[in-house]
Design a protein around this motif. Structure first.
Motif, mmCIF file in Angstrom:
data_model
loop_
_atom_site.group_PDB
_atom_site.id
_atom_site.type_symbol
_atom_site.label_atom_id
_atom_site.label_comp_id
_atom_site.label_asym_id
_atom_site.label_seq_id
_atom_site.Cartn_x
_atom_site.Cartn_y
_atom_site.Cartn_z
ATOM 1 N N SER A 135 75.883 14.325 65.717
ATOM 2 C CA SER A 135 74.526 14.420 66.234
ATOM 3 C C SER A 135 74.014 13.058 66.688
ATOM 4 N N ARG A 136 73.556 12.984 67.930
ATOM 5 C CA ARG A 136 72.964 11.740 68.417
ATOM 6 C C ARG A 136 71.662 11.413 67.678
ATOM 7 N N ALA A 137 70.922 12.458 67.311
ATOM 8 C CA ALA A 137 69.690 12.226 66.553
ATOM 9 C C ALA A 137 69.996 11.614 65.196
ATOM 10 N N ALA A 138 71.058 12.081 64.546
ATOM 11 C CA ALA A 138 71.456 11.506 63.263
ATOM 12 C C ALA A 138 71.840 10.046 63.424
ATOM 13 N N ALA A 139 72.589 9.745 64.482
ATOM 14 C CA ALA A 139 72.975 8.359 64.737
ATOM 15 C C ALA A 139 71.754 7.492 65.032
ATOM 16 N N PHE A 140 70.767 8.080 65.735
ATOM 17 C CA PHE A 140 69.548 7.326 66.040
ATOM 18 C C PHE A 140 68.799 6.949 64.764
ATOM 19 N N VAL A 141 68.660 7.912 63.848
ATOM 20 C CA VAL A 141 67.953 7.644 62.591
ATOM 21 C C VAL A 141 68.689 6.581 61.785
ATOM 22 N N GLY A 142 70.012 6.733 61.669
ATOM 23 C CA GLY A 142 70.783 5.753 60.924
ATOM 24 C C GLY A 142 70.734 4.379 61.551
ATOM 25 N N GLY A 143 70.855 4.312 62.880
ATOM 26 C CA GLY A 143 70.786 3.026 63.560
ATOM 27 C C GLY A 143 69.431 2.359 63.410
ATOM 28 N N ALA A 144 68.370 3.175 63.471
ATOM 29 C CA ALA A 144 67.022 2.625 63.295
ATOM 30 C C ALA A 144 66.868 1.980 61.928
ATOM 31 N N PHE A 145 67.425 2.618 60.898
ATOM 32 C CA PHE A 145 67.311 2.038 59.563
ATOM 33 C C PHE A 145 68.157 0.781 59.437
ATOM 34 N N LEU A 146 69.352 0.769 60.036
ATOM 35 C CA LEU A 146 70.182 -0.427 59.983
ATOM 36 C C LEU A 146 69.490 -1.624 60.642
ATOM 37 N N GLY A 147 68.759 -1.354 61.702
ATOM 38 C CA GLY A 147 68.100 -2.453 62.408
ATOM 39 C C GLY A 147 66.732 -2.811 61.887
ATOM 40 N N PHE A 148 66.030 -1.832 61.278
ATOM 41 C CA PHE A 148 64.635 -2.051 60.904
ATOM 42 C C PHE A 148 64.345 -1.676 59.452
ATOM 43 N N ALA A 149 65.325 -1.771 58.578
ATOM 44 C CA ALA A 149 65.108 -1.484 57.157
ATOM 45 C C ALA A 149 64.047 -2.428 56.586
ATOM 46 N N PRO A 150 63.345 -2.026 55.529
ATOM 47 C CA PRO A 150 62.304 -2.890 54.964
ATOM 48 C C PRO A 150 62.794 -4.293 54.640
ATOM 49 N N GLY A 151 63.999 -4.400 54.049
ATOM 50 C CA GLY A 151 64.526 -5.724 53.730
ATOM 51 C C GLY A 151 64.795 -6.559 54.956
ATOM 52 N N VAL A 152 65.208 -5.925 56.045
ATOM 53 C CA VAL A 152 65.446 -6.649 57.294
ATOM 54 C C VAL A 152 64.127 -7.142 57.877
ATOM 55 N N ILE A 153 63.107 -6.292 57.884
ATOM 56 C CA ILE A 153 61.805 -6.702 58.405
ATOM 57 C C ILE A 153 61.211 -7.829 57.558
ATOM 58 N N HIS A 154 61.485 -7.817 56.259
ATOM 59 C CA HIS A 154 61.046 -8.932 55.422
ATOM 60 C C HIS A 154 61.587 -10.246 55.957
ATOM 61 N N HIS A 155 62.874 -10.279 56.287
ATOM 62 C CA HIS A 155 63.474 -11.506 56.812
ATOM 63 C C HIS A 155 62.991 -11.822 58.219
ATOM 64 N N ALA A 156 62.501 -10.813 58.948
ATOM 65 C CA ALA A 156 61.972 -11.068 60.285
ATOM 66 C C ALA A 156 60.708 -11.919 60.250
ATOM 67 N N ASN A 157 60.160 -12.160 59.070
ATOM 68 C CA ASN A 157 58.983 -13.022 58.939
ATOM 69 C C ASN A 157 59.284 -14.503 59.141
ATOM 70 N N GLY A 158 60.533 -14.851 59.386
ATOM 71 C CA GLY A 158 60.830 -16.263 59.623
ATOM 72 C C GLY A 158 62.288 -16.616 59.489
ATOM 73 N N GLN A 159 63.156 -15.618 59.271
ATOM 74 C CA GLN A 159 64.583 -15.875 59.092
ATOM 75 C C GLN A 159 65.392 -14.981 60.042
ATOM 76 N N PRO A 160 65.408 -15.303 61.331
ATOM 77 C CA PRO A 160 66.106 -14.452 62.295
ATOM 78 C C PRO A 160 67.609 -14.379 62.078
ATOM 79 N N ASN A 161 68.174 -15.322 61.317
ATOM 80 C CA ASN A 161 69.611 -15.235 61.039
ATOM 81 C C ASN A 161 69.952 -14.004 60.208
ATOM 82 N N PHE A 162 68.991 -13.487 59.436
ATOM 83 C CA PHE A 162 69.245 -12.302 58.618
ATOM 84 C C PHE A 162 68.877 -10.999 59.325
ATOM 85 N N VAL A 163 68.369 -11.084 60.541
ATOM 86 C CA VAL A 163 68.166 -9.872 61.332
ATOM 87 C C VAL A 163 69.158 -9.828 62.490
#
Length: 431
Positions: free
Chosen positions: A154-182
């Motif tokens: 399912s492309r929709a399933a892949a979309f949901v999984g990809g969205a979490f891989l790219g925008f998980a809460p822990g990743v967004i935390h690092h987006a506050n100033g640590q782009p190496n972790f995103v």
């Protein structure tokens, strides 16, 4: 949003013939779905960085302002090194007169050097904001590609999984100033290459591709590469336990490809790695007892992240004293547990994901169990590990939880895909 101031189908353990006999969609539909997914990820990347664009040259993250300023300077350093043809592995523009070993720091050379012309044109502040959103979207995009091409139908399933891989809460935390972790867009590609090393007759090609990807990742974030390598090791071992015959059949080819990848990586990175550990201003280990203090709080797993609508900034005074690498919120934890219970018996991929979640959740606890901001007397797994071991001396236990976040993203895709296929005959399951 950052605050401103191989032998069986891994999804169902089905016979390979069943997968090949499934009805395929016309080519245009997947292509359109791919474009829509990438477009949505780009919009999410813009949204995450929206606060910066009100005054892109004057605003920094209020959560990690010094890190934000440092990475803006790194973009300027990359442009300076290219314009003046200086060695990018070292600079005297900081910490004068001794200078700074850039390989021994979070230099992001794999990004700042190729983007040097744009940095000269736009300035480091604009380049930082543009790259931050692009890195988030690119990580989600490669995660989507990995899932849609190799794991789910399912492309929709892949979309949901990809969205979490790219925008998980822990990743967004690092987006506050640590782009190496995103900047994790190469990691899904590395995982795919590792798991394809056992393909008969293609060990040279797969090994060379893996070596090239690993080499590039070294110049983006070595720590995330190490976490990915550990995760791949666990995946391979978990697969070997459940599929011993297939593992023995592919072991020779796998090891040959791995040798090619390691050899190429060694040739291409020998000098930079030597410079990192033996060049001027190099160092070993972490300072200030970070190793002993930075384990993931158990309550953090079920807490909503600060940078979400349900988040509460007050939690940072207790469980938020370290990095926020999980912070899934209790609904997602509950959903993940239910999904594991329902799918673990029928899906090999889910069983491997379960092993990843358990192993890296335990490993992220650190030397002592922390609960709701209080360090207990219960020893964690890292209390039995010497902090003088190579690589271990430079690791922070809490960051192992980023592997858990990635595993949850894959689990979400598997869950959506299983629900999508529920009740459909094998010949009517869209690929």
């Amino acid at each position: 949003m950052p605050v401103v101031n191989p032998s069986l189908n891994p999804v169902t353990d089905a016979d390979p013939v069943e997968v090949e006999s499934s009805t395929r969609r016309p080519r245009r539909r997947p292509a359109r779905a791919d474009l829509l997914a990438l477009g949505a990820y780009v919009l999410l990347g813009v949204f995450v960085c929206l606060n910066y664009w009100g005054d892109v040259t004057g605003r920094v993250s209020s959560h990690l302002p010094t890190d934000h300023s440092w990475f803006e300077w790194l973009f300027a350093h990359g442009a300076y090194s290219v314009r003046h043809l200086e060695n990018p592995l070292f600079t005297a523009q900081q910490n004068a007169p001794d200078g700074v070993n850039m390989m021994a720091n979070t230099s992001l050379l794999g990004v700042t050097l190729p983007l040097a012309p744009l940095t000269v044109l736009l300035g480091p502040q604009v380049m930082y904001a543009l790259y931050l959103g692009a890195a988030l979207a690119a990580t989600a995009g490669t995660g989507y590609w990995m899932l849609s091409r190799h794991l789910v139908r399912s492309r929709a399933a892949a979309f949901v999984g990809g969205a979490f891989l790219g925008f998980a809460p822990g990743v967004i935390h690092h987006a506050n100033g640590q782009p190496n972790f995103v900047s994790n867009f190469l990691l899904p590609l590395i995982v795919v290459r590792v798991l394809r090393l056992g393909e008969p007759g293609r060990w040279r090609r797969n090994g060379l591709l893996l070596g090239a990807l690993v080499t590039y990742q070294i110049f983006i974030n070595e720590e995330m590469l190490l976490l990915t390598a550990l995760a791949c090791l666990v995946v391979v071992l978990a697969y070997a336990v459940q599929r011993p015959r297939a593992t023995r059949a592919a072991a020779g080819t796998f090891l040959a490809g791995l040798g090619v990848a390691g050899g190429l990586t060694l040739v291409l990175t020998a000098y930079p790695i030597w410079f990192q550990f033996n060049g001027p201003q190099s160092y070993r280990g972490l300072q200030g007892g970070v190793f002993h203090n930075w384990g993931e709080d158990l309550v953090a797993f079920v807490t909503f992240a600060r940078d979400t609508w349900a988040g509460d900034p007050e939690v940072e005074k207790t469980i938020g004293l370290t990095e926020q690498n999980t912070w899934f919120g209790w609904p997602l934890v509950l959903l993940s547990l239910v999904a594991l219970v329902l799918l673990v018996r029928r899906s090999l991929a889910t069983r491997i994901v379960a092993v990843l979640i358990v192993v890296f959740t335990v490993a992220s606890i650190g030397p002592w169990v922390r609960f709701d901001g209080v360090e207990t007397d219960i020893p964690g797994p890292w209390s039995y590990v010497s902090d003088d071991l190579p690589l271990v001396e430079m690791m922070m236990p809490t960051r192992l939880a980023l592997v858990v976040a990635a595993a949850v993203g894959v689990l979400l895709a598997l869950t959506w895909d299983a629900a999508h296929r529920q009740g459909r005959p094998a010949t009517d399951r869209p690929r």
